[in-house]
Design a protein around this motif. Structure first.
Motif, PDB file in Angstrom:
ATOM      1  N   LYS A 153     -27.266  30.669  29.345  1.00 21.95           N
ATOM      2  CA  LYS A 153     -27.132  29.514  28.461  1.00 21.95           C
ATOM      3  C   LYS A 153     -27.810  28.293  29.075  1.00 21.95           C
ATOM      4  O   LYS A 153     -28.332  27.439  28.364  1.00 21.95           O
ATOM      5  CB  LYS A 153     -25.656  29.218  28.201  1.00 21.95           C
ATOM      6  N   TYR A 154     -27.772  28.225  30.411  1.00 20.24           N
ATOM      7  CA  TYR A 154     -28.332  27.081  31.118  1.00 20.24           C
ATOM      8  C   TYR A 154     -29.697  27.449  31.698  1.00 20.24           C
ATOM      9  O   TYR A 154     -29.870  28.535  32.254  1.00 20.24           O
ATOM     10  CB  TYR A 154     -27.384  26.644  32.235  1.00 20.24           C
ATOM     11  N   LYS A 155     -30.620  26.520  31.570  1.00 20.98           N
ATOM     12  CA  LYS A 155     -31.945  26.788  32.108  1.00 20.98           C
ATOM     13  C   LYS A 155     -31.964  26.588  33.613  1.00 20.98           C
ATOM     14  O   LYS A 155     -32.691  27.279  34.331  1.00 20.98           O
ATOM     15  CB  LYS A 155     -32.986  25.881  31.451  1.00 20.98           C
ATOM     16  N   TYR A 156     -31.149  25.634  34.090  1.00 26.16           N
ATOM     17  CA  TYR A 156     -31.113  25.346  35.522  1.00 26.16           C
ATOM     18  C   TYR A 156     -29.671  25.177  35.984  1.00 26.16           C
ATOM     19  O   TYR A 156     -28.799  24.774  35.214  1.00 26.16           O
ATOM     20  CB  TYR A 156     -31.881  24.059  35.851  1.00 26.16           C
ATOM     21  N   MET A 157     -29.477  25.483  37.255  1.00 30.40           N
ATOM     22  CA  MET A 157     -28.179  25.286  37.891  1.00 30.40           C
ATOM     23  C   MET A 157     -28.446  24.703  39.272  1.00 30.40           C
ATOM     24  O   MET A 157     -29.504  24.961  39.873  1.00 30.40           O
ATOM     25  CB  MET A 157     -27.438  26.621  37.987  1.00 30.40           C
ATOM     26  N   GLY A 158     -27.515  23.900  39.771  1.00 28.14           N
ATOM     27  CA  GLY A 158     -27.759  23.295  41.071  1.00 28.14           C
ATOM     28  C   GLY A 158     -26.477  22.973  41.816  1.00 28.14           C
ATOM     29  O   GLY A 158     -25.384  22.938  41.246  1.00 28.14           O
ATOM     30  N   ALA A 159     -26.627  22.742  43.109  1.00 29.11           N
ATOM     31  CA  ALA A 159     -25.536  22.280  43.966  1.00 29.11           C
ATOM     32  C   ALA A 159     -25.829  20.837  44.339  1.00 29.11           C
ATOM     33  O   ALA A 159     -26.992  20.446  44.484  1.00 29.11           O
ATOM     34  CB  ALA A 159     -25.436  23.147  45.222  1.00 29.11           C
ATOM     35  N   CYS A 160     -24.779  20.040  44.488  1.00 28.85           N
ATOM     36  CA  CYS A 160     -24.987  18.651  44.868  1.00 28.85           C
ATOM     37  C   CYS A 160     -23.891  18.204  45.817  1.00 28.85           C
ATOM     38  O   CYS A 160     -22.728  18.564  45.682  1.00 28.85           O
ATOM     39  CB  CYS A 160     -25.042  17.747  43.639  1.00 28.85           C
ATOM     40  N   GLY A 161     -24.287  17.412  46.810  1.00 28.87           N
ATOM     41  CA  GLY A 161     -23.332  16.918  47.789  1.00 28.87           C
ATOM     42  C   GLY A 161     -24.050  16.104  48.845  1.00 28.87           C
ATOM     43  O   GLY A 161     -25.275  15.980  48.823  1.00 28.87           O
ATOM     44  N   THR A 162     -23.281  15.562  49.767  1.00 30.20           N
ATOM     45  CA  THR A 162     -23.855  14.717  50.808  1.00 30.20           C
ATOM     46  C   THR A 162     -24.957  15.434  51.561  1.00 30.20           C
ATOM     47  O   THR A 162     -26.035  14.886  51.793  1.00 30.20           O
ATOM     48  CB  THR A 162     -22.760  14.274  51.799  1.00 30.20           C
ATOM     49  N   ALA A 163     -24.706  16.689  51.936  1.00 30.20           N
ATOM     50  CA  ALA A 163     -25.709  17.450  52.681  1.00 30.20           C
ATOM     51  C   ALA A 163     -26.590  18.274  51.751  1.00 30.20           C
ATOM     52  O   ALA A 163     -27.800  18.365  51.938  1.00 30.20           O
ATOM     53  CB  ALA A 163     -25.025  18.354  53.699  1.00 30.20           C
ATOM     54  N   ALA A 164     -25.979  18.883  50.733  1.00 23.71           N
ATOM     55  CA  ALA A 164     -26.760  19.701  49.800  1.00 23.71           C
ATOM     56  C   ALA A 164     -27.723  18.839  48.997  1.00 23.71           C
ATOM     57  O   ALA A 164     -28.755  19.312  48.528  1.00 23.71           O
ATOM     58  CB  ALA A 164     -25.826  20.446  48.846  1.00 23.71           C
TER      59      ALA A 164
END
Length: 273
Positions: A153-164
């Motif tokens: 369903k999603y074209k993109y997925m990602g991780a987010c954070g201080t280090a990521a």
């Protein structure tokens, strides 16, 4: 009287490369069917060492399968559970988000909600919600279901954070860890098994045991139908988010009320002479 000690540890956090490996190749995220990172009613929403200690083994085992990131669901999938009601919560050390293509250069930014208090309300996550708003995208703090991800369903997925920071995830691979058919249990080797072994032999035995503790389940799901290389590994909408995020972090957007409180611009006091 009571004595209280305050201990402060300074540790370099590195960057996305040091956490998840090089983004010069596709990042496929391991999705354990047999382990969760936190549960409702626990301390998953608190920045505490106990939240991450339980992820160390899963990280080691997923890396042995060639999967550098671990993304956790909200519950364990027992035998016969298809995962139809399972939802993604976060990775081993960062928040998750997905982008749904709405056409004409517009996107829908979706990230799991904080209402269960089982995941961290990361500041980078909060910042990206505002960045997506500035870009004119739709924004939703809502379910990020395993079924929707499986069905692309999603074209993109990602991780987010201080280090990521912002790390693209290009696919998922479900895995099982320990205590299942044909898999070694998570119990350490017994004293009888270790008796008479040198330290080197013990380490070799432990490594051999670990190699039998995880396996891939089902087919790998890639969000794109072609092999990605070079600039394609970091999609255009990620670049758009990064450009604004960098400006905010440099202190160039401090006059924008939407980012108030999300980034602190530290000023060193003058030296005493």
């Amino acid at each position: 009287s009571h004595l209280v000690a305050l201990n402060i540890t300074a540790s370099p956090i590195g960057n996305a490369k040091s956490y998840f490996g090089s983004v010069r190749k596709e990042v496929v995220m391991a999705v354990p069917r047999t382990h969760v990172r936190s549960v409702v009613g626990g301390i998953g929403g608190i920045k505490a060492g106990a939240n991450y200690a339980r992820t160390i083994l899963a990280i080691r085992l997923s890396e042995s399968l060639g999967l550098p990131v671990v993304g956790y669901l909200d519950h364990v999938l027992k035998n016969g559970d298809t995962g139809a009601t399972a939802e993604f919560r976060e990775t081993n050390a960062s928040n998750l988000f997905a982008l749904e293509d709405l056409g004409e250069g517009r996107w829908k930014f979706i990230t799991p909600p904080l209402d269960r208090r089982d995941i961290l309300g990361g500041r980078t996550r909060a910042l990206l919600l505002k960045v997506a708003e500035e870009l004119g995208w739709e924004v939703e703090e809502g379910p990020l279901s395993l079924e929707d991800v499986r069905n692309k369903k999603y074209k993109y997925m990602g991780a987010c954070g201080t280090a990521a920071y912002i790390t693209p995830i290009h696919g998922i691979q479900e895995i099982e860890i320990g205590a299942h058919e044909e898999l070694e249990t998570m119990e350490p080797l017994s004293a009888e098994a270790l008796e008479g072994m040198t330290s080197e032999e013990r380490q070799q035995a432990e490594n051999a045991r670990l190699e039998q503790m995880a396996r891939k389940v089902g087919e790998e799901v890639k969000f794109q139908d072609k092999k990605l290389e070079g600039e394609e590994l970091f999609p255009e909408p990620f670049k758009q988010m990064m450009a604004i995020m960098e400006a905010v972090k440099r202190g160039e957007r401090m006059d924008d009320s939407r980012y108030k409180g999300l980034v602190t611009k530290f000023m060193l006091p003058p030296l005493a002479v």
